[in-house]
Scaffold this motif. Structure first.
Motif, PDB file in Angstrom:
ATOM      1  N   THR A  38     -27.084 -36.234  -5.025  1.00 13.07           N
ATOM      2  CA  THR A  38     -26.320 -37.102  -5.910  1.00 13.07           C
ATOM      3  C   THR A  38     -24.817 -36.970  -5.724  1.00 13.07           C
ATOM      4  O   THR A  38     -24.048 -37.562  -6.451  1.00 13.07           O
ATOM      5  N   ASP A  76     -24.052 -46.478  -6.167  1.00  9.45           N
ATOM      6  CA  ASP A  76     -22.653 -46.049  -6.243  1.00  9.45           C
ATOM      7  C   ASP A  76     -22.404 -44.738  -5.506  1.00  9.45           C
ATOM      8  O   ASP A  76     -21.334 -44.541  -4.920  1.00  9.45           O
ATOM      9  N   THR A  77     -23.355 -43.824  -5.516  1.00 13.74           N
ATOM     10  CA  THR A  77     -23.180 -42.529  -4.843  1.00 13.74           C
ATOM     11  C   THR A  77     -23.705 -42.537  -3.409  1.00 13.74           C
ATOM     12  O   THR A  77     -23.648 -41.512  -2.736  1.00 13.74           O
ATOM     13  N   PRO A  83     -29.251 -47.597 -15.180  1.00  9.77           N
ATOM     14  CA  PRO A  83     -28.313 -46.554 -14.747  1.00  9.77           C
ATOM     15  C   PRO A  83     -28.753 -45.827 -13.485  1.00  9.77           C
ATOM     16  O   PRO A  83     -27.918 -45.461 -12.656  1.00  9.77           O
ATOM     17  N   GLU A  84     -30.050 -45.631 -13.300  1.00  9.63           N
ATOM     18  CA  GLU A  84     -30.544 -44.921 -12.123  1.00  9.63           C
ATOM     19  C   GLU A  84     -30.232 -45.702 -10.843  1.00  9.63           C
ATOM     20  O   GLU A  84     -29.739 -45.132  -9.857  1.00  9.63           O
ATOM     21  N   ARG A 103     -26.729 -42.570  -2.356  1.00 11.11           N
ATOM     22  CA  ARG A 103     -27.669 -41.449  -2.418  1.00 11.11           C
ATOM     23  C   ARG A 103     -28.488 -41.277  -1.139  1.00 11.11           C
ATOM     24  O   ARG A 103     -28.760 -40.154  -0.710  1.00 11.11           O
ATOM     25  N   SER A 133     -26.384 -45.805 -10.217  1.00  7.43           N
ATOM     26  CA  SER A 133     -25.902 -44.519  -9.706  1.00  7.43           C
ATOM     27  C   SER A 133     -26.327 -44.312  -8.256  1.00  7.43           C
ATOM     28  O   SER A 133     -25.554 -43.807  -7.430  1.00  7.43           O
TER      29      SER A 133
END
Length: 285
Positions: free
Chosen positions: A281, A200-201, A193-194, A203, A197
């Motif tokens: 984030t 996807d974001t 998940p890290e 970061r 994410s």
């Protein structure tokens, strides 16, 4: 006709010719002024546009988040291998660059071996200028995904996977974040998940921009740019063309009489003592 009348007609004709000549001269002067003004306006507009473009290219930006373990000024470099290796290989490459893909597919096994043997400390600058030329987001999102893999401690393996699966230069496949996430499934321990994410974001989008701005100011014009101890070796070193055998030879010659380094697992550099900036984030388009 009397001499007096002929003289009068001649004077009138001369005056008419003089007036016409003066009118033509005024017209020429006016035309020059108009053309000159237009040229000045065009030059002024070009200067303004040039300043705007240069400002866009050179605007300083400090990344709000940098991947863990990055090094150098503003933490713009991803290091692989032993920091105490006797030689440093510097690589500038763009995820969408086909020449970079060809370089990596040919040389990455050899570079991995040199890293694992403690012979080279590799410094990667992941740039993203192809998006500016061709449109799309594949360079930027691909660079961010590589930053996410670095943050998770799997840069080298994900980097190799990314270039093995590189699309054509004009295909913006890496502009789809799910593609980059799916490629992470080929790296043991990265698909979590890290990482999903982080990709996807977007970061590390600010960090990606800062790396590109640093490349803009570097004087280098193309990728891959490859340096061994600061000297260009791609596509050749001096009169010798680069090859896997020559790369090994050049590194061994540079390292002669020097102690080899001690890399961490899978060529990764030892964990940094400093803490990376807190990640941003908030989603980025």
């Amino acid at each position: 006709m009397s001499d007096k009348n002929r003289e009068g007609k001649r004077s009138a004709r001369e005056r008419m010719l003089e007036e016409r000549a003066e009118q033509e001269a005024r017209a020429k002067r006016k035309k020059k002024l108009v053309v000159g003004g237009a040229v000045v306006a065009v030059i002024a507009a070009a200067v303004v546009i040039g300043v705007v473009v240069q400002n866009q290219r050179s605007k300083p930006e400090t990344p709000t988040a940098a991947p863990a373990g990055t090094i150098g000024d503003k933490n713009l470099i991803i290091p692989v291998g032993a920091a105490n290796a006797p030689s440093t290989l510097t690589v500038y490459e763009d995820p969408r660059c086909p020449a970079c893909g060809a370089f990596e597919r040919t040389f990455s096994p050899t570079i991995d071996q040199l890293e694992d043997a403690g012979k080279v400390f590799v410094n990667y600058h992941i740039v993203s200028f192809i998006d500016r030329s061709l449109g799309g987001n594949g360079s930027k999102y691909g660079a961010n995904a590589l930053g996410c893999a670095q943050n998770a401690g799997h840069f080298r393996d994900y980097h190799d996977v990314l270039y093995r699966n590189q699309p054509g230069e004009t295909e913006d496949t890496f502009g789809t974040k799910q593609t980059l996430i799916d490629l992470g499934k080929q790296v043991p321990g990265l698909d979590n998940p890290e990482f999903r994410s982080c990709v996807d974001t977007n970061r590390f989008g600010g960090w990606v921009s800062a790396v590109q701005q640093d490349f803009d100011k570097s004087g280098f014009k193309s990728t891959p740019t490859v340096l061994l101890n600061g000297q260009p070796i791609y596509p050749k070193k001096g009169d010798e063309q680069i090859s896997t055998d020559n790369l090994v030879k050049w590194v061994d010659e540079a390292n002669q009489g020097k102690q080899l380094g001690t890399p961490g697992p899978h060529g990764q550099s030892p964990a940094p003592t400093s803490t990376a900036a807190e990640p941003n984030t908030s989603p980025t388009p």
